[in-house]
Design an enzyme around this catalytic site. Structure first.
Site, short mmCIF file in Angstrom:
data_model
loop_
_atom_site.label_atom_id
_atom_site.label_comp_id
_atom_site.label_asym_id
_atom_site.label_seq_id
_atom_site.Cartn_x
_atom_site.Cartn_y
_atom_site.Cartn_z
N SER A 72 0.73 -1.30 0.11
CA SER A 72 0.00 -0.04 -0.09
C SER A 72 0.77 1.29 -0.03
CB SER A 72 -0.88 -0.01 1.42
OG SER A 72 -1.65 1.16 1.24
N GLY A 123 -9.88 6.04 9.36
CA GLY A 123 -10.64 6.10 10.49
C GLY A 123 -11.55 7.00 10.60
N GLY A 125 -15.00 6.53 9.27
CA GLY A 125 -15.97 5.97 9.11
C GLY A 125 -16.72 5.78 7.83
N SER A 127 -15.85 3.88 5.23
CA SER A 127 -15.85 2.49 4.72
C SER A 127 -14.78 2.35 3.70
CB SER A 127 -17.30 1.99 4.04
OG SER A 127 -17.41 0.62 3.75
N SER A 128 -13.56 2.53 4.11
CA SER A 128 -12.49 2.31 3.55
C SER A 128 -12.18 0.83 3.58
CB SER A 128 -11.09 3.25 4.06
OG SER A 128 -11.00 2.62 5.39
N ASP A 173 -22.02 -1.76 3.67
CA ASP A 173 -20.99 -1.06 3.11
C ASP A 173 -20.31 -1.81 1.68
OD1 ASP A 173 -21.11 0.15 5.24
OD2 ASP A 173 -19.36 -0.50 6.29
N TYR A 225 -18.86 -2.72 19.01
CA TYR A 225 -19.81 -2.88 17.67
C TYR A 225 -20.26 -4.36 17.76
CZ TYR A 225 -20.93 -3.69 12.72
OH TYR A 225 -21.71 -3.83 11.56
#
Length: 383
Positions: A72, A123, A125, A127-128, A173, A225
């Site tokens: 990455s 971070g 939120g 949906s990476s 997602d 969660y």
């Protein structure tokens, strides 16, 4: 073949530099914002997300040695793992693409070398993780000539996250990343998998949907969660229904639950499904501005009944409404991440200034206002 943008041409060049040969293509999947319908997905409910222009891109080439190699541009090092490996043997961000490759191995997909790039804030939120899974999925299928319908790919991506990352996420997602279309939100019935496009173009009504990264980091691999999901499953078992989506008589259901925590969880899920239906009705009627009150009601329910909001989100929403916004709410799993705010465009600067000032008064890290928020296209090959 699509013409690559400069950013994607640069990703292809970086792949060639890193691995010594050109990639066979570049694929991209978007992040998402959920307009309304939070935590309803794993309760077989209704959600209304849309895809962002921001997302994850993957440059890739095939391998014939049974390995998947991932690197990455946002992380150090290279991870190489066998397709035959077991869940849990790859940790961190690499578990998402490796897990996706291992799930797709059952469909005839082989090894690959992947270079990943993202312009989604980490971070936040947005949906990476699902965008990474879906970009990897379409890349691997194209590389190996495997045809899997988009809706089924979304299910396989969810499975990869559940089994190989350990996050008990629902299907929203991945569906938003795979199935969204430009200019629309995606109404998804998480039980049946049926989807429909709902027109959503706030700019045409003189409105702006602001997406704001509160800078409170969001991480779903923590226990909160999973705890919420377990609470919902327990409540459904007590009430004798397959999922909380099936609760039809809210007062009767609440009366049968002795645990006040479970009562709050049920109240949120049942009323949130109603809010999704109401939002869809307003959007189809062209009454975009009127959804603001539903967004705010969703936020208050997530804050008070589901207890997943956080201080920065509450302050951002409160200040936005005081400054004249139509409404807003936290988005995502909670405990950090982003909020959305719907405001008349002429008030957008005032709303932004009010939120900035509230952060400054508390000596918080300034929030980030995303500038690219128009509903976008789902996962696709781009080069």
């Amino acid at each position: 073949m699509p013409t690559p943008s400069p950013a994607h041409a640069a990703l292809a060049a970086a792949f060639a530099e890193a691995f010594g040969h050109a990639p066979e293509g570049v694929w991209r999947a978007p992040g998402r914002v959920n307009l309304i319908g939070e935590h309803t997905d794993y309760n077989d409910g209704l959600v209304l997300p849309f895809a962002l222009p921001l997302g994850v891109s993957v440059a890739a080439s095939r391998r014939d040695d049974g390995l998947v190699e991932v690197r990455s541009l946002q992380a150090d090092g290279t991870v190489t793992a066998p397709l035959s490996g077991a869940p849990g043997d790859v940790k961190g961000w690499a578990a998402y693409p490796v897990g996706m490759a291992r799930v797709l191995r059952e469909r005839g997909v082989g090894g690959a070398t992947l270079l990943i790039d993202s312009d989604l804030p980490q971070g936040a939120g947005l949906s990476s993780s699902a965008a990474l899974e879906c970009a990897t999925a379409i890349a691997l299928c194209d590389l190996h000539g495997v045809e899997v319908p988009a809706a089924e790919l979304a299910r396989l991506a969810q499975r990869a996250e559940n089994e190989h990352v350990g996050v008990p996420s629902g299907i929203m997602d991945q569906s938003a990343s795979m199935l969204s279309t430009a200019g629309s939100a995606l109404l998804l019935d998480c039980r049946t998998g049926l989807t429909s496009n709902v027109p959503f173009a706030p700019q045409d009504a003189g409105l702006t949907l602001m997406v704001i990264d509160t800078r409170a980091s969001h991480e779903l691999t923590g226990g909160e969660y999973a705890q919420r999901r377990a609470e919902c499953e327990k409540a459904a078992e007590i009430l004798g229904v397959p999922a909380l989506r099936d609760v039809k008589d809210l007062p009767g259901a609440l009366a049968r639950l002795d645990d006040p925590v479970l009562r709050r969880r049920v109240q949120h899920i049942v009323t949130e499904n109603h809010r999704v239906e109401a939002t869809v009705g307003l959007l189809r009627a062209g009454a975009v501005a009127e959804i603001g009150g539903l967004l705010l009601a969703s936020h208050m329910s997530l804050r008070d009944q589901y207890e997943v909001s956080w201080t920065e989100a509450n302050v951002a929403v409160d200040e936005a409404v005081r400054a004249g916004a139509r409404g807003g709410r936290m988005v995502g799993g909670g405990f950090g991440g982003s909020v959305i705010v719907l405001t008349h465009t002429e008030r957008a600067d005032r709303v932004r200034d009010a939120i900035d000032a509230a952060y400054a008064a508390r000596s918080w890290t300034p929030p980030v206002f995303l500038t690219e928020t128009a509903p976008s296209q789902g996962a696709r090959r781009i080069a």
